[in-house]
Design a protein around this motif. Structure first.
Motif, PDB file in Angstrom:
ATOM      1  N   LEU A  39       0.831  -1.202   0.000  1.00 16.53           N
ATOM      2  CA  LEU A  39       0.000   0.000   0.000  1.00 16.53           C
ATOM      3  C   LEU A  39       0.868   1.255   0.000  1.00 16.53           C
ATOM      4  N   HIS A  40       0.358   2.303  -0.627  1.00 16.22           N
ATOM      5  CA  HIS A  40       0.936   3.630  -0.449  1.00 16.22           C
ATOM      6  C   HIS A  40      -0.174   4.536   0.057  1.00 16.22           C
ATOM      7  N   SER A  41       0.166   5.637   0.655  1.00 11.84           N
ATOM      8  CA  SER A  41      -0.752   6.480   1.417  1.00 11.84           C
ATOM      9  C   SER A  41      -1.422   5.598   2.467  1.00 11.84           C
ATOM     10  N   TYR A  42      -2.735   5.590   2.555  1.00 17.42           N
ATOM     11  CA  TYR A  42      -3.380   4.818   3.625  1.00 17.42           C
ATOM     12  C   TYR A  42      -3.982   3.514   3.120  1.00 17.42           C
ATOM     13  N   LEU A  43      -4.759   3.583   2.035  1.00 21.45           N
ATOM     14  CA  LEU A  43      -5.432   2.390   1.522  1.00 21.45           C
ATOM     15  C   LEU A  43      -5.233   2.148   0.028  1.00 21.45           C
ATOM     16  N   LYS A  44      -4.390   2.905  -0.616  1.00 23.93           N
ATOM     17  CA  LYS A  44      -4.181   2.735  -2.054  1.00 23.93           C
ATOM     18  C   LYS A  44      -3.183   1.608  -2.307  1.00 23.93           C
ATOM     19  N   VAL A  45      -3.585   0.657  -3.132  1.00 24.22           N
ATOM     20  CA  VAL A  45      -2.711  -0.462  -3.478  1.00 24.22           C
ATOM     21  C   VAL A  45      -1.775  -0.013  -4.598  1.00 24.22           C
ATOM     22  N   ASN A  46      -0.482  -0.315  -4.436  1.00 27.25           N
ATOM     23  CA  ASN A  46       0.492  -0.006  -5.481  1.00 27.25           C
ATOM     24  C   ASN A  46       0.168  -0.809  -6.733  1.00 27.25           C
ATOM     25  N   ASP A  47       0.505  -0.244  -7.891  1.00 24.24           N
ATOM     26  CA  ASP A  47       0.281  -0.964  -9.147  1.00 24.24           C
ATOM     27  C   ASP A  47       1.232  -2.143  -9.294  1.00 24.24           C
ATOM     28  N   ASN A  48       2.463  -1.974  -8.834  1.00 23.06           N
ATOM     29  CA  ASN A  48       3.478  -3.023  -8.917  1.00 23.06           C
ATOM     30  C   ASN A  48       4.276  -3.040  -7.628  1.00 23.06           C
ATOM     31  N   CYS A  49       4.822  -4.201  -7.306  1.00 22.27           N
ATOM     32  CA  CYS A  49       5.715  -4.323  -6.155  1.00 22.27           C
ATOM     33  C   CYS A  49       7.035  -3.638  -6.497  1.00 22.27           C
ATOM     34  N   SER A  50       7.552  -2.836  -5.591  1.00 24.91           N
ATOM     35  CA  SER A  50       8.809  -2.130  -5.836  1.00 24.91           C
ATOM     36  C   SER A  50      10.011  -3.068  -5.786  1.00 24.91           C
TER      37      SER A  50
END
Length: 134
Positions: A39-50
């Protein structure tokens, strides 16, 4: 082919273990590698794993984490409220304040973790956008 072989369920060669994925989801990490942020911010799922590059854009968490959060918080707070009320008889304003803060804090704590669990479960079970990936 014998009868016992026909009854057995077919084994998927690239089966993904569910329990480790759920633990990684609880930690809000990538369900595959466990290192990149889910996740980034609070509940947004990242598009890809870093870290490993897993495509996470196919998830369908929708309202599932919110329902699970309400279910868990309600089942924890209702019995506690019942016991506190009948054992101690606190003032209504004190009861309202304490239990409102408790419900809010536990909901804010659980919501991103349960979202991670829902996304990780979908990845482990090859649901929705995770079905074609290894």
């Amino acid at each position: 082919m014998t009868e016992s072989q026909a009854v057995q369920a077919p084994h998927i060669a690239n089966d993904r273990p569910t329990k480790p994925a759920l633990i990684k989801g609880w930690r809000r990490k990538c369900p595959d590698c466990g290192k990149g942020d889910l996740l980034h911010s609070y509940l947004k799922v990242n598009d890809n794993c870093s870290n490993c590059g897993l495509d996470l854009s196919g998830h369908r968490a929708d309202d599932g984490p919110a329902y699970l959060t309400i279910l868990i918080v309600g089942h924890l707070m209702a019995p506690i409220l019942h016991v506190v009320y009948f054992a101690y008889r606190p003032e209504p304003l004190v009861t309202f304040t304490v239990f409102s803060i408790g419900c809010l804090a536990s909901s804010l704590y659980l919501l991103p973790r349960l979202k991670g669990i829902v996304v990780a479960y979908q990845w482990a079970r090859r649901m929705h956008g995770f079905d074609n990936r290894t």
